[in-house]
Design a protein around this motif. Structure first.
Motif, PDB file in Angstrom:
ATOM      1  N   PHE A  28      52.611  50.546  38.972  1.00 21.83           N
ATOM      2  CA  PHE A  28      51.625  49.137  39.034  1.00 21.83           C
ATOM      3  C   PHE A  28      52.302  49.552  41.151  1.00 21.83           C
ATOM      4  CE2 PHE A  28      50.651  48.745  35.347  1.00 21.83           C
ATOM      5  CZ  PHE A  28      49.573  48.517  35.606  1.00 21.83           C
ATOM      6  N   LEU A  29      54.169  49.641  41.167  1.00 19.25           N
ATOM      7  CA  LEU A  29      53.930  49.265  42.534  1.00 19.25           C
ATOM      8  C   LEU A  29      53.340  50.194  43.698  1.00 19.25           C
ATOM      9  CD1 LEU A  29      58.086  48.301  42.672  1.00 19.25           C
ATOM     10  CD2 LEU A  29      55.912  47.281  43.607  1.00 19.25           C
ATOM     11  N   ASP A  41      38.637  45.447  48.205  1.00 17.71           N
ATOM     12  CA  ASP A  41      38.258  44.166  48.285  1.00 17.71           C
ATOM     13  C   ASP A  41      39.409  42.870  46.880  1.00 17.71           C
ATOM     14  OD1 ASP A  41      36.335  41.478  48.437  1.00 17.71           O
ATOM     15  OD2 ASP A  41      36.024  42.336  46.048  1.00 17.71           O
ATOM     16  N   PHE A  42      39.266  42.092  47.972  1.00 20.08           N
ATOM     17  CA  PHE A  42      40.769  41.350  46.300  1.00 20.08           C
ATOM     18  C   PHE A  42      39.765  41.481  44.686  1.00 20.08           C
ATOM     19  CE2 PHE A  42      41.346  36.959  44.530  1.00 20.08           C
ATOM     20  CZ  PHE A  42      42.494  37.218  44.219  1.00 20.08           C
ATOM     21  N   ASN A  43      37.910  41.314  45.012  1.00 20.18           N
ATOM     22  CA  ASN A  43      37.553  41.234  43.715  1.00 20.18           C
ATOM     23  C   ASN A  43      37.875  42.277  42.924  1.00 20.18           C
ATOM     24  OD1 ASN A  43      36.929  38.144  43.566  1.00 20.18           O
ATOM     25  ND2 ASN A  43      34.738  38.485  44.197  1.00 20.18           N
ATOM     26  N   ARG A  46      41.272  42.448  41.642  1.00 27.31           N
ATOM     27  CA  ARG A  46      41.679  41.749  39.682  1.00 27.31           C
ATOM     28  C   ARG A  46      40.848  42.365  39.131  1.00 27.31           C
ATOM     29  NH1 ARG A  46      40.516  35.984  40.199  1.00 27.31           N
ATOM     30  NH2 ARG A  46      38.659  36.021  40.138  1.00 27.31           N
ATOM     31  N   TYR A  49      42.979  46.177  37.876  1.00 28.70           N
ATOM     32  CA  TYR A  49      43.847  45.309  37.436  1.00 28.70           C
ATOM     33  C   TYR A  49      43.086  45.187  35.055  1.00 28.70           C
ATOM     34  CZ  TYR A  49      47.332  45.542  39.707  1.00 28.70           C
ATOM     35  OH  TYR A  49      48.827  46.094  40.720  1.00 28.70           O
ATOM     36  N   ILE A  53      44.609  46.516  32.200  1.00 33.11           N
ATOM     37  CA  ILE A  53      45.559  45.857  30.842  1.00 33.11           C
ATOM     38  C   ILE A  53      44.661  46.490  29.789  1.00 33.11           C
ATOM     39  CG2 ILE A  53      45.399  43.659  29.885  1.00 33.11           C
ATOM     40  CD1 ILE A  53      45.886  42.815  33.033  1.00 33.11           C
TER      41      ILE A  53
ATOM     42  N   LYS B   3      39.878  32.475  47.454  1.00 34.88           N
ATOM     43  CA  LYS B   3      40.858  31.622  45.919  1.00 34.88           C
ATOM     44  C   LYS B   3      42.171  32.307  47.029  1.00 34.88           C
ATOM     45  CE  LYS B   3      37.201  34.342  43.592  1.00 34.88           C
ATOM     46  NZ  LYS B   3      36.960  35.710  43.464  1.00 34.88           N
ATOM     47  N   GLU B   4      42.746  32.066  45.546  1.00 36.16           N
ATOM     48  CA  GLU B   4      45.045  32.286  46.219  1.00 36.16           C
ATOM     49  C   GLU B   4      44.837  33.658  45.516  1.00 36.16           C
ATOM     50  OE1 GLU B   4      47.202  27.663  46.763  1.00 36.16           O
ATOM     51  OE2 GLU B   4      46.752  29.362  44.239  1.00 36.16           O
ATOM     52  N   ARG B   5      46.089  34.226  46.040  1.00 34.36           N
ATOM     53  CA  ARG B   5      46.220  35.081  46.456  1.00 34.36           C
ATOM     54  C   ARG B   5      48.111  35.209  46.427  1.00 34.36           C
ATOM     55  NH1 ARG B   5      44.270  41.278  48.059  1.00 34.36           N
ATOM     56  NH2 ARG B   5      44.733  40.194  50.597  1.00 34.36           N
ATOM     57  N   ASN B   9      55.975  40.964  44.089  1.00 32.45           N
ATOM     58  CA  ASN B   9      56.455  41.367  43.311  1.00 32.45           C
ATOM     59  C   ASN B   9      57.187  41.493  42.083  1.00 32.45           C
ATOM     60  OD1 ASN B   9      54.135  43.772  44.368  1.00 32.45           O
ATOM     61  ND2 ASN B   9      56.123  44.191  45.721  1.00 32.45           N
ATOM     62  N   MET B  12      55.735  40.771  38.642  1.00 36.53           N
ATOM     63  CA  MET B  12      54.902  41.618  37.473  1.00 36.53           C
ATOM     64  C   MET B  12      56.558  42.791  37.716  1.00 36.53           C
ATOM     65  SD  MET B  12      53.397  44.851  39.836  1.00 36.53           S
ATOM     66  CE  MET B  12      54.217  46.251  40.223  1.00 36.53           C
ATOM     67  N   ILE B  63      51.463  40.691  30.402  1.00 42.08           N
ATOM     68  CA  ILE B  63      50.420  40.789  31.011  1.00 42.08           C
ATOM     69  C   ILE B  63      49.816  39.759  32.065  1.00 42.08           C
ATOM     70  CG2 ILE B  63      47.159  39.719  31.234  1.00 42.08           C
ATOM     71  CD1 ILE B  63      47.421  40.859  28.101  1.00 42.08           C
ATOM     72  N   LEU B  66      51.681  41.077  35.371  1.00 40.54           N
ATOM     73  CA  LEU B  66      51.156  42.331  36.155  1.00 40.54           C
ATOM     74  C   LEU B  66      49.653  41.694  36.818  1.00 40.54           C
ATOM     75  CD1 LEU B  66      49.522  45.097  33.358  1.00 40.54           C
ATOM     76  CD2 LEU B  66      51.426  45.119  35.209  1.00 40.54           C
ATOM     77  N   LEU B  67      49.656  40.316  36.484  1.00 36.91           N
ATOM     78  CA  LEU B  67      48.070  39.468  37.004  1.00 36.91           C
ATOM     79  C   LEU B  67      49.062  38.594  37.471  1.00 36.91           C
ATOM     80  CD1 LEU B  67      46.321  38.067  33.880  1.00 36.91           C
ATOM     81  CD2 LEU B  67      45.421  40.473  36.284  1.00 36.91           C
ATOM     82  N   LYS B  69      49.987  38.610  40.752  1.00 37.15           N
ATOM     83  CA  LYS B  69      49.726  38.612  42.141  1.00 37.15           C
ATOM     84  C   LYS B  69      47.607  38.278  42.182  1.00 37.15           C
ATOM     85  CE  LYS B  69      51.946  41.796  45.515  1.00 37.15           C
ATOM     86  NZ  LYS B  69      52.207  43.002  46.487  1.00 37.15           N
ATOM     87  N   LYS B  70      47.562  38.756  41.207  1.00 37.18           N
ATOM     88  CA  LYS B  70      45.776  38.624  41.643  1.00 37.18           C
ATOM     89  C   LYS B  70      45.375  37.448  41.102  1.00 37.18           C
ATOM     90  CE  LYS B  70      46.262  42.833  41.728  1.00 37.18           C
ATOM     91  NZ  LYS B  70      46.767  43.561  43.471  1.00 37.18           N
ATOM     92  N   SER B  71      46.070  36.487  39.842  1.00 40.17           N
ATOM     93  CA  SER B  71      45.859  35.052  39.774  1.00 40.17           C
ATOM     94  C   SER B  71      47.113  34.539  39.237  1.00 40.17           C
ATOM     95  CB  SER B  71      45.277  34.716  38.125  1.00 40.17           C
ATOM     96  OG  SER B  71      44.039  35.750  38.201  1.00 40.17           O
ATOM     97  N   VAL B 119      42.269  34.428  50.106  1.00 42.87           N
ATOM     98  CA  VAL B 119      41.337  35.393  50.337  1.00 42.87           C
ATOM     99  C   VAL B 119      39.934  35.429  49.996  1.00 42.87           C
ATOM    100  CG1 VAL B 119      42.819  37.947  50.193  1.00 42.87           C
ATOM    101  CG2 VAL B 119      42.026  35.786  48.108  1.00 42.87           C
ATOM    102  N   SER B 121      36.570  35.811  49.475  1.00 41.80           N
ATOM    103  CA  SER B 121      35.102  37.372  49.232  1.00 41.80           C
ATOM    104  C   SER B 121      33.701  36.315  48.598  1.00 41.80           C
ATOM    105  CB  SER B 121      36.086  37.712  47.652  1.00 41.80           C
ATOM    106  OG  SER B 121      35.680  36.494  46.822  1.00 41.80           O
TER     107      SER B 121
END
Lengths: 250, 121
Positions: A28-29, A41-43, A46, A49, A53, B3-5, B9, B12, B63, B66-67, B69-71, B119, B121
């Motif tokens: 993943f790194l 793109d960020f979306n 996401r 991911y 999963i 949005k926030e990111r 690491n 994770m 889970i 893994l998320l 950084k994303k949420s 970020v 979008s």
């Protein structure tokens, strides 16, 4: 073979799981590094991911079910808990789930699979080191200098007798996968990563199966193991993709 | 829309290592709970409860990791829930669950406290 890492008297960490964890972490790194480099793109990042999963869940399920099928066991919760994992089962189920989820999230299948392949190889390589520590996936007896003697309570010793040196097939595979990872990220054209992976891994796996000493499972053709039959199919798919990419890259 | 990111690491790494160790910890918890309550009529049920709680905890923590950084907020909540479920199984005397709970707790805290970036979008 050291199945556990003893932190204190009451805490022992299974090394098989720990190495899988290390492999997945590095995977993943590396994936994150690629996503930043490719300015995804960020979306989409996401959604990718989410897709991974869900695919991981199906890969886990597939690896377990394939092991039950390989060993000709009855499909039951007990066998599901106690059984091991079969890499090819996980790969096939995982890729199918990944394609379905990518279509759902409107992501490009080929592009993201190419992005994901080095991470998959890296996780697999570390996982094989975990196999070595757990004592599973061992090889046939050998007098070769690289032969390894597993302890008396190991699966290899139970099958071939205590003190018998066997091929460390787990380490051969880990070594091959690490080399493949570096080739994929440095020498292979991005669009050809999947095909190069499918071709090289299937050829390696087909031949390493002859050195494996653990239960290789049953299929309708007894001369080949299920993994060798899947390897042949993977090789054909790999060649078709390679040709397809060669034509499209011109 | 902004949005926030997250940028770290750590969640994770904690989530993945905690998740993969959480699965054997879950089986230990189930077995330990069954042994401890072996005299009672509901011994099997208690074992199954601990097993299920620990597996759900491991999956949620994984889970969440893994998320991370994303949420970050969702990930933090998932990892703290994972901590709680792994923590419950500690009652059965399974010390591996302690390692898992600590990893998830650290990951969960990092999810909330890590530097975040906006970020669009």
């Amino acid at each position: 073979m050291h199945q556990y890492l003893y932190l204190s008297k009451g805490i022992k960490i299974p090394l098989y799981n720990l190495f899988i964890g290390i492999g997945v972490t590095f995977a993943f790194l590396y994936l994150d590094k690629q996503l930043i480099e490719k300015k995804i793109d960020f979306n989409k990042d996401r959604y990718l991911y989410y897709s991974i999963i869900i695919s991981l869940f199906f890969a886990f399920l597939g690896a377990k079910l394939a092991d039950i099928f390989n060993k000709n066991l009855r499909v039951s919760l007990n066998n599901f808990y106690r059984g091991g994992f079969t890499f090819y089962g996980g790969l096939i189920f995982g890729i199918i789930a990944f394609f379905i989820m990518n279509n759902f999230f409107d992501l490009n299948n080929r592009y993201y699979l190419n992005l994901l392949v080095p991470s998959l190889v890296l996780a697999h390589a570390w996982g094989r080191i975990g196999c070595f520590f757990a004592g599973c996936c061992f090889g046939k007896p050998t007098g070769f200098i690289l032969g390894v003697v597993f302890p008396e309570n190991s699966l290899a010793s139970l099958k071939y007798g205590v003190g018998t040196a066997v091929h460390p097939t787990q380490l051969y595979e880990a070594f091959f996968l690490f080399i493949l990872f570096f080739i994929l990220i440095s020498k292979v054209f991005f669009k050809k990563r999947i095909s190069v992976y499918l071709i090289s891994y299937s050829i390696f796996r087909f031949f390493i199966e002859y050195l494996r000493g653990d239960n290789r499972g049953y299929f309708f053709l007894s001369i080949f193991s299920p993994s060798q039959i899947i390897s042949v199919f993977m090789l054909i798919i790999g060649f078709i993709l390679f040709q397809w990419d060669s034509i499209n890259c011109k | 829309m902004s949005k926030e990111r997250g940028t770290s690491n750590v969640p994770m790494i904690m989530g993945i290592i905690g998740g993969v160790l959480g699965i054997p910890a879950a089986f230990c918890s189930g077995a330990c709970a069954s042994v401890i309550t072996s005299g009672s009529a509901s011994s099997g049920e208690i074992g199954s409860f601990y097993l299920a709680a620990a597996i759900i905890g491991a999956v949620l923590g994984f889970i969440g990791g893994l998320l991370g950084k994303k949420s970050p907020k969702v990930a933090g909540i998932l990892m703290l829930l994972g901590t709680l479920l792994a923590g419950i199984t500690l009652i059965a005397g399974n010390m591996l669950a302690l390692v898992v709970a600590i990893l998830f707790l650290l990951g969960g805290i990092f999810c909330f406290t890590q530097d975040k970036e906006e970020v669009t979008s």
